[in-house]
Design a protein around this motif. Structure first.
Motif, PDB file in Angstrom:
ATOM      1  N   ASP A 117      47.629  44.218  37.322  1.00 59.58           N
ATOM      2  CA  ASP A 117      46.662  43.160  37.635  1.00 59.58           C
ATOM      3  C   ASP A 117      46.459  42.237  36.433  1.00 59.58           C
ATOM      4  N   ASP A 118      45.936  41.050  36.723  1.00 58.39           N
ATOM      5  CA  ASP A 118      45.530  40.028  35.745  1.00 58.39           C
ATOM      6  C   ASP A 118      46.680  39.067  35.410  1.00 58.39           C
ATOM      7  N   HIS A 132      45.440  37.898  42.908  1.00 62.29           N
ATOM      8  CA  HIS A 132      44.292  38.526  42.230  1.00 62.29           C
ATOM      9  C   HIS A 132      43.120  37.543  42.157  1.00 62.29           C
ATOM     10  N   HIS A 144      38.995  35.237  38.635  1.00 62.46           N
ATOM     11  CA  HIS A 144      38.629  36.572  38.157  1.00 62.46           C
ATOM     12  C   HIS A 144      37.118  36.751  37.994  1.00 62.46           C
ATOM     13  N   PRO A 169      39.419  41.312  41.901  1.00 56.97           N
ATOM     14  CA  PRO A 169      39.084  41.532  40.490  1.00 56.97           C
ATOM     15  C   PRO A 169      38.226  42.777  40.270  1.00 56.97           C
ATOM     16  N   TYR A 170      38.518  43.508  39.260  1.00 59.27           N
ATOM     17  CA  TYR A 170      37.805  44.711  38.797  1.00 59.27           C
ATOM     18  C   TYR A 170      38.009  45.931  39.697  1.00 59.27           C
ATOM     19  N   GLY A 208      40.413  46.219  35.569  1.00 55.34           N
ATOM     20  CA  GLY A 208      40.273  44.786  35.324  1.00 55.34           C
ATOM     21  C   GLY A 208      40.723  43.919  36.383  1.00 55.34           C
TER      22      GLY A 208
END
Ligand SMILES: [Zn+2]
Length: 255
Positions: free
Chosen positions: A73-74, A142, A146, A182-183, A255
């Protein structure tokens, strides 16, 4: 109390670690590695040795085949180099990307990566992404900014996902399919959104266990890669999560 629960989980889990049964399908995700991917590389070799192929979500599992679905992710510059390592090891993955860092000024980029705990982090270049797409790597959604989705209305969540998807489509003429919000934790998402989001944006891959009886094409749980644990632990953890979704082990990066 947490420690006590953790120890209890371990007793339960240690029985499973000894039983020799590996799941057919495993979903693992991570963010970035501070050890220059050393753990990841050895983990991949271990899994392959146990008969698994390591793939992204654009891969269709064949009957009887053991698959580790690997995703990240990210948005990290270091992904490119990691992807070349994966390729050398005969593996691929999905990158659930958020494009906001590619649109920010340097000051905001620093603040953004500091907030994720990666000092001096940088986004992966768009040319590198093109390259990875050519190499067969899969990209997922994603969201753009964010932010924690649970603070938003559903219509805003859809806008955030849609802007990110459009950015990808415009730059790479390819479709950004599937979602990791996100997260990762269900604290940052709402169950009542699952039907609408999955219908519009594809399967939702969550980073935390949740009340789910079985995997389906709307919602799938991915286990973090626990780098303080054994390779075998990481291959078998999902059996536990499927039995008792409330269980988690140790601390992982979310994250
Ligand atoms: Zn994230």
């Amino acid at each position: 109390m947490k420690r006590l629960i953790f120890n209890f989980n371990r007793v339960f889990f240690d029985k499973i670690l000894k039983d020799g049964v590996y799941p057919q399908t495993i979903h693992i995700f991570h963010h970035y590695f501070k050890d220059e991917n050393a753990y990841l590389k050895e983990f991949i070799r271990f899994a392959q040795n146990k008969g698994y192929v390591i793939r992204g979500y654009n891969y269709n599992q064949k009957t009887g085949e053991k698959v580790v679905y690997l995703s990240f992710d990210d948005n990290y510059e270091t992904w490119y180099e990691m992807a070349q390592m994966l390729k050398e090891e005969g593996a691929t993955c999905t990158f659930f990307i958020n494009f906001a860092p590619n649109l920010m000024s340097d000051g905001l980029i620093n603040a953004y990566y500091n907030s994720l705990g990666l000092i001096n982090g940088k986004p992966i270049g768009l040319d590198k992404i093109s390259d990875l797409i050519q190499q067969g790597f899969d990209f997922g959604n994603h969201g753009l900014s964010h932010v924690t989705f649970s603070d938003l209305q559903l219509s805003h969540v859809k806008t955030d996902l849609d802007l990110n998807r459009n950015f990808f489509q415009r730059h790479f003429e390819a479709k950004l399919t599937n979602v990791a919000f996100p997260y990762g934790s269900m604290r940052y998402f709402k169950k009542e959104w699952i039907d609408e989001i999955s219908e519009e944006f594809g399967t939702i891959y969550a980073g935390h266990p949740l009340s789910q009886t079985e995997n389906n094409d709307k919602f799938v749980f991915r286990s973090p890669l626990y780098i303080s644990e054994s390779f075998e632990f990481n291959l078998k953890i999902q059996r536990i999560s499927n039995i008792k979704p409330s269980l988690t082990f140790g601390k992982s990066l979310i994250g």
